[in-house]
Motif scaffolding. Structure first.
Motif, PDB file in Angstrom:
ATOM      1  N   TYR A 124       0.848  -1.191   0.000  1.00  0.00           N
ATOM      2  CA  TYR A 124       0.000   0.000   0.000  1.00  0.00           C
ATOM      3  C   TYR A 124       0.885   1.244   0.000  1.00  0.00           C
ATOM      4  N   THR A 125       0.600   2.195  -0.893  1.00  0.00           N
ATOM      5  CA  THR A 125       1.451   3.385  -1.033  1.00  0.00           C
ATOM      6  C   THR A 125       0.694   4.690  -0.776  1.00  0.00           C
ATOM      7  N   GLY A 126      -0.489   4.596  -0.193  1.00  0.00           N
ATOM      8  CA  GLY A 126      -1.282   5.799   0.045  1.00  0.00           C
ATOM      9  C   GLY A 126      -0.923   6.503   1.333  1.00  0.00           C
ATOM     10  N   SER A 127      -1.856   7.339   1.801  1.00  0.00           N
ATOM     11  CA  SER A 127      -1.602   8.189   2.974  1.00  0.00           C
ATOM     12  C   SER A 127      -2.245   7.675   4.250  1.00  0.00           C
ATOM     13  N   ALA A 128      -3.031   6.624   4.157  1.00  0.00           N
ATOM     14  CA  ALA A 128      -3.775   6.170   5.338  1.00  0.00           C
ATOM     15  C   ALA A 128      -2.863   5.528   6.376  1.00  0.00           C
ATOM     16  N   GLN A 129      -3.341   5.585   7.600  1.00  0.00           N
ATOM     17  CA  GLN A 129      -2.671   4.923   8.729  1.00  0.00           C
ATOM     18  C   GLN A 129      -3.732   4.187   9.526  1.00  0.00           C
ATOM     19  N   ILE A 130      -3.310   3.209  10.317  1.00  0.00           N
ATOM     20  CA  ILE A 130      -4.251   2.495  11.170  1.00  0.00           C
ATOM     21  C   ILE A 130      -3.702   2.448  12.578  1.00  0.00           C
ATOM     22  N   SER A 131      -4.592   2.663  13.551  1.00  0.00           N
ATOM     23  CA  SER A 131      -4.152   2.694  14.947  1.00  0.00           C
ATOM     24  C   SER A 131      -5.231   2.081  15.826  1.00  0.00           C
ATOM     25  N   VAL A 132      -4.796   1.562  16.971  1.00  0.00           N
ATOM     26  CA  VAL A 132      -5.712   0.934  17.902  1.00  0.00           C
ATOM     27  C   VAL A 132      -6.172   1.948  18.932  1.00  0.00           C
ATOM     28  N   ASP A 133      -7.407   1.803  19.366  1.00  0.00           N
ATOM     29  CA  ASP A 133      -7.947   2.657  20.417  1.00  0.00           C
ATOM     30  C   ASP A 133      -7.246   2.331  21.723  1.00  0.00           C
ATOM     31  N   PRO A 134      -6.599   3.300  22.365  1.00  0.00           N
ATOM     32  CA  PRO A 134      -5.859   3.014  23.603  1.00  0.00           C
ATOM     33  C   PRO A 134      -6.725   2.425  24.705  1.00  0.00           C
ATOM     34  N   SER A 135      -8.019   2.708  24.667  1.00  0.00           N
ATOM     35  CA  SER A 135      -8.895   2.229  25.736  1.00  0.00           C
ATOM     36  C   SER A 135      -9.680   0.984  25.341  1.00  0.00           C
ATOM     37  N   ASP A 136      -9.535   0.553  24.079  1.00  0.00           N
ATOM     38  CA  ASP A 136     -10.289  -0.611  23.616  1.00  0.00           C
ATOM     39  C   ASP A 136      -9.485  -1.321  22.537  1.00  0.00           C
ATOM     40  N   ALA A 137      -8.840  -2.417  22.904  1.00  0.00           N
ATOM     41  CA  ALA A 137      -7.937  -3.112  21.975  1.00  0.00           C
ATOM     42  C   ALA A 137      -8.663  -3.789  20.827  1.00  0.00           C
ATOM     43  N   THR A 138      -9.999  -3.807  20.852  1.00  0.00           N
ATOM     44  CA  THR A 138     -10.740  -4.419  19.742  1.00  0.00           C
ATOM     45  C   THR A 138     -11.065  -3.418  18.621  1.00  0.00           C
ATOM     46  N   LYS A 139     -10.792  -2.136  18.835  1.00  0.00           N
ATOM     47  CA  LYS A 139     -11.155  -1.118  17.856  1.00  0.00           C
ATOM     48  C   LYS A 139      -9.915  -0.513  17.201  1.00  0.00           C
ATOM     49  N   TRP A 140      -9.899  -0.599  15.866  1.00  0.00           N
ATOM     50  CA  TRP A 140      -8.795  -0.068  15.065  1.00  0.00           C
ATOM     51  C   TRP A 140      -9.376   0.912  14.048  1.00  0.00           C
ATOM     52  N   THR A 141      -8.757   2.071  13.970  1.00  0.00           N
ATOM     53  CA  THR A 141      -9.281   3.135  13.108  1.00  0.00           C
ATOM     54  C   THR A 141      -8.321   3.428  11.967  1.00  0.00           C
ATOM     55  N   ILE A 142      -8.883   3.477  10.750  1.00  0.00           N
ATOM     56  CA  ILE A 142      -8.099   3.901   9.587  1.00  0.00           C
ATOM     57  C   ILE A 142      -8.313   5.403   9.431  1.00  0.00           C
ATOM     58  N   SER A 143      -7.231   6.147   9.364  1.00  0.00           N
ATOM     59  CA  SER A 143      -7.326   7.604   9.265  1.00  0.00           C
ATOM     60  C   SER A 143      -6.285   8.116   8.271  1.00  0.00           C
ATOM     61  N   GLY A 144      -6.391   9.382   7.930  1.00  0.00           N
ATOM     62  CA  GLY A 144      -5.388  10.025   7.087  1.00  0.00           C
ATOM     63  C   GLY A 144      -5.533   9.787   5.596  1.00  0.00           C
ATOM     64  N   PHE A 145      -6.534   9.012   5.171  1.00  0.00           N
ATOM     65  CA  PHE A 145      -6.703   8.775   3.728  1.00  0.00           C
ATOM     66  C   PHE A 145      -7.159  10.077   3.058  1.00  0.00           C
ATOM     67  N   THR A 146      -6.722  10.278   1.829  1.00  0.00           N
ATOM     68  CA  THR A 146      -6.966  11.541   1.142  1.00  0.00           C
ATOM     69  C   THR A 146      -8.352  11.615   0.515  1.00  0.00           C
ATOM     70  N   ASP A 147      -8.889  10.482   0.096  1.00  0.00           N
ATOM     71  CA  ASP A 147     -10.196  10.461  -0.556  1.00  0.00           C
ATOM     72  C   ASP A 147     -10.718   9.030  -0.553  1.00  0.00           C
ATOM     73  N   ALA A 148     -11.843   8.826  -1.203  1.00  0.00           N
ATOM     74  CA  ALA A 148     -12.450   7.499  -1.223  1.00  0.00           C
ATOM     75  C   ALA A 148     -11.562   6.475  -1.913  1.00  0.00           C
ATOM     76  N   ALA A 149     -10.893   6.892  -2.975  1.00  0.00           N
ATOM     77  CA  ALA A 149     -10.016   5.959  -3.688  1.00  0.00           C
ATOM     78  C   ALA A 149      -8.853   5.511  -2.810  1.00  0.00           C
ATOM     79  N   ASP A 150      -8.332   6.420  -2.021  1.00  0.00           N
ATOM     80  CA  ASP A 150      -7.222   6.082  -1.117  1.00  0.00           C
ATOM     81  C   ASP A 150      -7.699   5.110  -0.041  1.00  0.00           C
ATOM     82  N   LEU A 151      -8.915   5.337   0.480  1.00  0.00           N
ATOM     83  CA  LEU A 151      -9.448   4.416   1.482  1.00  0.00           C
ATOM     84  C   LEU A 151      -9.679   3.035   0.880  1.00  0.00           C
TER      85      LEU A 151
END
Length: 311
Positions: free
Chosen positions: A250-277
């Protein structure tokens, strides 16, 4: 109009010289006849009634979908003996463009007069409104007034009466251009217990879609008003050391991180647009599963896109 004429009267002595023989001579003929005249005129001033003007907009405002056009028609009516000579459209917005009775008008002029070369008791004016692309900022309210004159007196200096204004708010309704639709069937990936740390792609797929009528009509969103979220929710926390990550391809801008208070939740963020996501979703994987791990890792990926300027 004006009615004019002359009244003339005349009196004469019937026995003036040469008329009656028996009367004898008439030495002085200057006092035998008398005439008088007088001119007159009757002027009736034109009385112009107050015209009216209405729009065909149903509801309190003209609603235009983002990246589309809206149309409103104004109908002006004069009194029975009058005619409509002009309709003035005001409230033109500098950020929009207009076509008024077939003439392209820049919003920067502020107002525009439609002058009728053949005045009639009823006249119509159609206004087509084009807001700027990729913007849902409401425009200035349109106003319309009608000018009437007496049917027999339509010259520039003749009396006229202007109607009360009709005001139409112009609302631009936000439309989401792009979104990501996930594959409808659950993704199932299988593997074999390993004697070393292992990684597995989640096999998730997605497509960029224009979800609604009018979506994408003005091209991709350019004003930054569209926002998306993507969250992976696991059925249980991963083993210690394991993580949800994005594959190295993957060469886009998105990143993924875990919720510090809930290890079952991971959020994809930083994507530039729908195609990047979309690309990031295809790259989702579970990495660094410990040697000897066996079992099932399950979860749900949820994505959401919204127009930030929606009501």
């Amino acid at each position: 109009g004006t009615i004019s004429g002359t009244l003339a009267v005349s009196f004469a002595e019937a026995n003036a010289a040469g008329t009656v023989v028996a009367s004898g001579a008439e030495p002085d003929a200057t006092d035998d006849t008398y005439s008088s005249s007088q001119s007159f005129s009757l002027s009736i001033a034109a009385q112009v009634g107050t015209p009216s003007i209405q729009s065909d907009v149903q509801g309190p405002s003209l609603v235009i979908k983002e990246d589309e056009t809206g149309t409103v028609t104004f109908t002006a009516n004069a009194a029975a003996t009058d005619v409509i000579t002009k309709v003035t459209i005001g409230g033109l917005d500098a950020h929009a463009s207009y076509v008024i009775n077939g003439t392209t008008v820049a919003g920067s002029v502020g107002s525009y007069d439609v002058v009728f070369t053949t005045p009639l008791v009823q006249q119509t004016v159609t206004v087509v409104v084009t807001p700027p692309q990729d913007s849902d900022v409401d425009l200035s309210s349109l106003t319309a007034t009608a000018t009437a004159k007496d049917a027999d007196h339509t010259d520039a200096g003749d009396p006229s009466v202007v109607s009360a204004p009709t005001t139409i708010p112009v609302v631009v309704d936000a439309v989401l251009d792009d979104a990501v639709a996930l594959g409808g069937s659950p993704s199932t990936v299988t593997g074999t217990e390993s004697t070393s740390a292992s990684s597995y792609a989640l096999g998730l797929t997605a497509n960029v879609v224009h979800p609604f009528t009018y979506s994408g009509d003005g091209g991709a969103d350019t004003d930054g008003s569209e926002q998306g979220t993507a969250t992976v929710t696991l059925g249980a926390a991963l083993p210690v050391g394991a993580a949800v990550s994005l594959a190295g391809t993957y060469t886009g801008s998105a990143q993924i991180s875990v919720d510090p208070s809930d290890a079952t939740k991971w959020t994809i963020s930083g994507f530039t647009d729908a195609a990047d996501l979309k690309a990031a979703i295809g790259a989702l994987q579970v990495t660094n599963l410990p040697a000897g791990f066996d079992g099932t890792i399950s979860g749900t990926l949820a994505v959401s896109f919204a127009e930030a300027n929606a009501a």
